[in-house]
Design a protein around this motif. Structure first.
Motif, PDB file in Angstrom:
ATOM      1  N   GLY A 166       0.799  -1.214   0.000  1.00  0.00           N
ATOM      2  CA  GLY A 166       0.000   0.000   0.000  1.00  0.00           C
ATOM      3  C   GLY A 166       0.831   1.263   0.000  1.00  0.00           C
ATOM      4  N   GLU A 167       1.457   1.552  -1.101  1.00  0.00           N
ATOM      5  CA  GLU A 167       2.241   2.777  -1.289  1.00  0.00           C
ATOM      6  C   GLU A 167       2.161   3.141  -2.766  1.00  0.00           C
ATOM      7  OE1 GLU A 167       5.067   5.419  -2.447  1.00  0.00           O
ATOM      8  OE2 GLU A 167       5.705   3.328  -2.739  1.00  0.00           O
ATOM      9  N   SER A 168       1.913   4.401  -3.082  1.00  0.00           N
ATOM     10  CA  SER A 168       1.552   4.812  -4.428  1.00  0.00           C
ATOM     11  C   SER A 168       2.566   4.398  -5.492  1.00  0.00           C
ATOM     12  CB  SER A 168       1.361   6.335  -4.471  1.00  0.00           C
ATOM     13  OG  SER A 168       0.944   6.766  -5.748  1.00  0.00           O
ATOM     14  N   GLU A 169       3.837   4.770  -5.297  1.00  0.00           N
ATOM     15  CA  GLU A 169       4.844   4.477  -6.313  1.00  0.00           C
ATOM     16  C   GLU A 169       5.095   2.983  -6.437  1.00  0.00           C
ATOM     17  OE1 GLU A 169       7.186   6.238  -9.329  1.00  0.00           O
ATOM     18  OE2 GLU A 169       5.711   7.080  -7.958  1.00  0.00           O
ATOM     19  N   ALA A 170       5.040   2.256  -5.319  1.00  0.00           N
ATOM     20  CA  ALA A 170       5.226   0.808  -5.364  1.00  0.00           C
ATOM     21  C   ALA A 170       4.132   0.139  -6.182  1.00  0.00           C
ATOM     22  CB  ALA A 170       5.259   0.241  -3.944  1.00  0.00           C
ATOM     23  N   LEU A 171       2.900   0.610  -6.071  1.00  0.00           N
ATOM     24  CA  LEU A 171       1.799   0.044  -6.851  1.00  0.00           C
ATOM     25  C   LEU A 171       2.025   0.236  -8.340  1.00  0.00           C
ATOM     26  CD1 LEU A 171      -1.249   1.172  -4.676  1.00  0.00           C
ATOM     27  CD2 LEU A 171      -0.375  -1.158  -4.956  1.00  0.00           C
ATOM     28  N   LEU A 172       2.512   1.409  -8.734  1.00  0.00           N
ATOM     29  CA  LEU A 172       2.767   1.683 -10.149  1.00  0.00           C
ATOM     30  C   LEU A 172       3.953   0.878 -10.669  1.00  0.00           C
ATOM     31  CD1 LEU A 172       2.293   5.563 -10.122  1.00  0.00           C
ATOM     32  CD2 LEU A 172       0.691   3.871 -11.020  1.00  0.00           C
ATOM     33  N   GLU A 173       5.022   0.798  -9.879  1.00  0.00           N
ATOM     34  CA  GLU A 173       6.222   0.105 -10.328  1.00  0.00           C
ATOM     35  C   GLU A 173       6.025  -1.410 -10.369  1.00  0.00           C
ATOM     36  OE1 GLU A 173       9.753   1.159  -8.256  1.00  0.00           O
ATOM     37  OE2 GLU A 173       9.555   3.314  -8.654  1.00  0.00           O
ATOM     38  N   THR A 174       5.398  -1.981  -9.346  1.00  0.00           N
ATOM     39  CA  THR A 174       5.225  -3.432  -9.293  1.00  0.00           C
ATOM     40  C   THR A 174       4.391  -3.927 -10.475  1.00  0.00           C
ATOM     41  OG1 THR A 174       5.373  -3.425  -6.879  1.00  0.00           O
ATOM     42  CG2 THR A 174       4.363  -5.352  -7.906  1.00  0.00           C
ATOM     43  N   GLN A 175       3.348  -3.185 -10.831  1.00  0.00           N
ATOM     44  CA  GLN A 175       2.496  -3.577 -11.958  1.00  0.00           C
ATOM     45  C   GLN A 175       3.032  -3.079 -13.297  1.00  0.00           C
ATOM     46  OE1 GLN A 175      -1.945  -3.676 -10.636  1.00  0.00           O
ATOM     47  NE2 GLN A 175      -1.013  -1.945  -9.536  1.00  0.00           N
ATOM     48  N   GLN A 176       4.187  -2.393 -13.260  1.00  0.00           N
ATOM     49  CA  GLN A 176       4.892  -1.913 -14.452  1.00  0.00           C
ATOM     50  C   GLN A 176       4.049  -0.958 -15.298  1.00  0.00           C
ATOM     51  OE1 GLN A 176       6.149  -5.899 -15.878  1.00  0.00           O
ATOM     52  NE2 GLN A 176       8.242  -5.220 -15.555  1.00  0.00           N
ATOM     53  N   TYR A 177       3.200  -0.184 -14.643  1.00  0.00           N
ATOM     54  CA  TYR A 177       2.568   0.921 -15.356  1.00  0.00           C
ATOM     55  C   TYR A 177       3.603   2.001 -15.649  1.00  0.00           C
ATOM     56  CZ  TYR A 177      -2.163  -0.868 -14.575  1.00  0.00           C
ATOM     57  OH  TYR A 177      -3.317  -1.625 -14.580  1.00  0.00           O
ATOM     58  N   THR A 178       4.592   2.124 -14.770  1.00  0.00           N
ATOM     59  CA  THR A 178       5.710   3.023 -14.980  1.00  0.00           C
ATOM     60  C   THR A 178       6.990   2.204 -14.999  1.00  0.00           C
ATOM     61  OG1 THR A 178       6.716   5.087 -14.200  1.00  0.00           O
ATOM     62  CG2 THR A 178       6.131   3.466 -12.529  1.00  0.00           C
ATOM     63  N   GLY A 179       8.093   2.804 -15.418  1.00  0.00           N
ATOM     64  CA  GLY A 179       9.355   2.088 -15.448  1.00  0.00           C
ATOM     65  C   GLY A 179      10.020   2.155 -16.807  1.00  0.00           C
ATOM     66  N   TYR A 180      11.119   1.430 -16.939  1.00  0.00           N
ATOM     67  CA  TYR A 180      11.827   1.330 -18.217  1.00  0.00           C
ATOM     68  C   TYR A 180      11.168   0.261 -19.067  1.00  0.00           C
ATOM     69  CZ  TYR A 180      15.670   4.105 -16.263  1.00  0.00           C
ATOM     70  OH  TYR A 180      16.422   5.107 -15.705  1.00  0.00           O
ATOM     71  N   ASP A 181      11.130   0.507 -20.388  1.00  0.00           N
ATOM     72  CA  ASP A 181      10.549  -0.479 -21.287  1.00  0.00           C
ATOM     73  C   ASP A 181      11.117  -0.268 -22.682  1.00  0.00           C
ATOM     74  OD1 ASP A 181       8.930  -2.572 -22.219  1.00  0.00           O
ATOM     75  OD2 ASP A 181       7.233  -1.899 -21.002  1.00  0.00           O
ATOM     76  N   MET A 182      10.879  -1.231 -23.555  1.00  0.00           N
ATOM     77  CA  MET A 182      11.367  -1.161 -24.931  1.00  0.00           C
ATOM     78  C   MET A 182      10.212  -0.787 -25.851  1.00  0.00           C
ATOM     79  SD  MET A 182      13.865  -4.508 -25.083  1.00  0.00           S
ATOM     80  CE  MET A 182      14.685  -3.920 -26.567  1.00  0.00           C
ATOM     81  N   GLY A 183      10.456   0.212 -26.732  1.00  0.00           N
ATOM     82  CA  GLY A 183       9.393   0.628 -27.630  1.00  0.00           C
ATOM     83  C   GLY A 183       9.778   1.835 -28.452  1.00  0.00           C
ATOM     84  N   VAL A 184       8.756   2.505 -28.971  1.00  0.00           N
ATOM     85  CA  VAL A 184       8.920   3.693 -29.813  1.00  0.00           C
ATOM     86  C   VAL A 184       7.976   4.763 -29.294  1.00  0.00           C
ATOM     87  CG1 VAL A 184       8.721   4.654 -32.137  1.00  0.00           C
ATOM     88  CG2 VAL A 184       9.550   2.327 -31.838  1.00  0.00           C
ATOM     89  N   ALA A 185       8.452   6.009 -29.222  1.00  0.00           N
ATOM     90  CA  ALA A 185       7.620   7.106 -28.742  1.00  0.00           C
ATOM     91  C   ALA A 185       7.820   8.337 -29.616  1.00  0.00           C
ATOM     92  CB  ALA A 185       7.941   7.439 -27.287  1.00  0.00           C
ATOM     93  N   VAL A 186       6.769   9.128 -29.735  1.00  0.00           N
ATOM     94  CA  VAL A 186       6.801  10.408 -30.441  1.00  0.00           C
ATOM     95  C   VAL A 186       6.638  11.518 -29.415  1.00  0.00           C
ATOM     96  CG1 VAL A 186       5.686  11.865 -32.174  1.00  0.00           C
ATOM     97  CG2 VAL A 186       5.856   9.397 -32.550  1.00  0.00           C
ATOM     98  N   GLU A 187       7.523  12.499 -29.470  1.00  0.00           N
ATOM     99  CA  GLU A 187       7.491  13.622 -28.534  1.00  0.00           C
ATOM    100  C   GLU A 187       7.231  14.904 -29.318  1.00  0.00           C
ATOM    101  OE1 GLU A 187      11.356  13.444 -26.818  1.00  0.00           O
ATOM    102  OE2 GLU A 187      11.154  11.332 -26.227  1.00  0.00           O
ATOM    103  N   ALA A 188       6.168  15.626 -28.974  1.00  0.00           N
ATOM    104  CA  ALA A 188       5.795  16.850 -29.684  1.00  0.00           C
ATOM    105  C   ALA A 188       5.612  17.982 -28.687  1.00  0.00           C
ATOM    106  CB  ALA A 188       4.509  16.637 -30.485  1.00  0.00           C
ATOM    107  N   ARG A 189       5.939  19.176 -29.115  1.00  0.00           N
ATOM    108  CA  ARG A 189       5.784  20.355 -28.256  1.00  0.00           C
ATOM    109  C   ARG A 189       5.290  21.531 -29.089  1.00  0.00           C
ATOM    110  NH1 ARG A 189       7.479  22.382 -23.435  1.00  0.00           N
ATOM    111  NH2 ARG A 189       8.570  20.438 -22.938  1.00  0.00           N
ATOM    112  N   ARG A 190       4.342  22.259 -28.525  1.00  0.00           N
ATOM    113  CA  ARG A 190       3.856  23.481 -29.143  1.00  0.00           C
ATOM    114  C   ARG A 190       3.579  24.501 -28.043  1.00  0.00           C
ATOM    115  NH1 ARG A 190       1.985  25.049 -34.074  1.00  0.00           N
ATOM    116  NH2 ARG A 190       0.510  26.789 -34.132  1.00  0.00           N
ATOM    117  N   GLY A 191       4.420  25.510 -27.979  1.00  0.00           N
ATOM    118  CA  GLY A 191       4.282  26.505 -26.940  1.00  0.00           C
ATOM    119  C   GLY A 191       4.482  25.893 -25.564  1.00  0.00           C
ATOM    120  N   ALA A 192       3.502  26.109 -24.691  1.00  0.00           N
ATOM    121  CA  ALA A 192       3.608  25.625 -23.313  1.00  0.00           C
ATOM    122  C   ALA A 192       3.165  24.183 -23.151  1.00  0.00           C
ATOM    123  CB  ALA A 192       2.776  26.523 -22.395  1.00  0.00           C
ATOM    124  N   VAL A 193       2.647  23.572 -24.227  1.00  0.00           N
ATOM    125  CA  VAL A 193       2.094  22.217 -24.146  1.00  0.00           C
ATOM    126  C   VAL A 193       3.050  21.209 -24.777  1.00  0.00           C
ATOM    127  CG1 VAL A 193       0.180  20.718 -24.802  1.00  0.00           C
ATOM    128  CG2 VAL A 193      -0.261  23.107 -24.176  1.00  0.00           C
TER     129      VAL A 193
END
Length: 339
Positions: A166-193
């Motif tokens: 029962g700890e927020s970051e542990a719940l995310l990391e254990t279920q691998q919603y967050t963390g390092y992974d292999m894949g492809v990502a697109v990063e876009a920026r326009r102004g402040a967004v």
């Protein structure tokens, strides 16, 4: 282990050598920067000495290498960037953390491929060399064993053999919603967004995909004017896992969401990192919720050896399953950083 370390070191040295050779041949300019860091830790534990982990006694205190990282950052011309970063840790373990190439197609558009942090929560995205609390998630030696003994049967859920603490970051990391992974990502920026979205294997670092489902993550942020160090963010992460074991033929899917805020920054006086998360508990198929906040206040000093001191406070709460009573937890961490 010796062979693996030699190979990792050779990659870094060859990268540096290649830079000099390439520039002498009038190729596109190549710049290589070598970095490294070591996190050495002395820690104690609140778990009693009569507890055991995997049949071994728990020492009340210990020294350990949490992580040792060597990295090579490469830039080719002004639009190709890359990083190779192996990590060594206790027990002779060596694994890749970062191994990616990014193509800056436009100042506002970048495509990244390889192994890197999934675009999700701000606390994990913050480098471990800068994050105010030395650990992002709860890390108390022997805690899982002690919880199993103290918790009534059916209350503490496991995700593939790992307790969902029962700890927020542990719940995310254990279920691998967050963390390092292999894949492809697109990063876009326009102004402040800014928006980053990608698809991933879903099984963590150095691991192939093992099912036909699509694991993905996306994060959007809004930054205030340059004079106001405020960033608001929101993110989504989806996982498709083989269940109940990695080799199982059945699959199970879940989604997680996070909203976060960052005020201030590293060694810039006041620094607040806070987030709230919710999502599908992949073990019980019910809902989990969590919240996490870190607050630091850097104070510069006029000294040749000591550059500043920083009191830190961290509070994190998590409820792994909203339908179960007694599985929640609260983590409180006071601290002091000396620079």
């Amino acid at each position: 282990m010796g062979v693996r370390v030699f190979v990792a070191a050779s990659v870094l040295l060859c990268a540096a050598g290649g830079s000099a050779a390439a520039q002498s041949a009038q190729s596109p300019p190549i710049r290589v920067e070598l970095h490294g860091r070591m996190h050495f830790q002395w820690n104690s534990t609140s778990v009693g000495a009569d507890e055991t982990v995997l049949g071994a006694a728990i020492a009340p205190s210990t020294f350990e290498h949490r992580r040792v990282r060597l990295s090579a950052d490469v830039q080719v011309s002004d639009w190709i960037r890359g990083r190779v970063e192996p990590e060594l840790s206790m027990g002779g373990n060596i694994r890749l953390r970062n191994a990616w190439v990014a193509l800056v197609l436009d100042p506002s558009l970048t495509v990244r491929a390889g192994q890197f942090k999934k675009p999700f929560n701000a606390i994990f995205a913050t480098s471990g060399s800068e994050v105010p609390a030395i650990e992002r998630a709860v890390r108390i030696r022997g805690l899982e064993t002690a919880l199993r003994k103290a918790t009534p049967e059916g209350v503490l859920r496991d995700f593939r053999g790992v307790p969902l603490v029962g700890e927020s970051e542990a719940l995310l990391e254990t279920q691998q919603y967050t963390g390092y992974d292999m894949g492809v990502a697109v990063e876009a920026r326009r102004g402040a967004v800014a928006l980053t979205a990608g698809v991933f294997n879903g099984n963590g670092p150095d691991t192939r995909d093992d099912n036909a489902g699509v694991s993905a993550a996306a994060r959007a942020t809004w930054s205030a004017d340059p004079g106001v160090p405020l960033v608001l963010g929101g993110a989504w992460s989806r996982r498709v896992v083989n269940w109940p074991l990695p080799q199982s033929l059945d699959t199970r899917s879940g989604d997680a969401f996070v909203a976060d805020v960052q005020l201030g920054g590293y060694r810039r006086g006041l620094w607040l990192l806070a987030e709230a998360a919710t999502g599908d508990n992949l073990a019980s198929e019910e809902r989990f919720v969590g919240a996490h906040a870190m607050l630091a206040l850097f104070n510069a000093v006029e000294g040749r050896r000591i550059e500043g001191w920083e009191p830190v406070a961290r509070v994190s709460w998590g409820d792994p399953d909203r339908t179960v009573t007694g599985d929640e937890g609260v983590l409180v961490t006071p601290g002091l950083n000396i620079y």
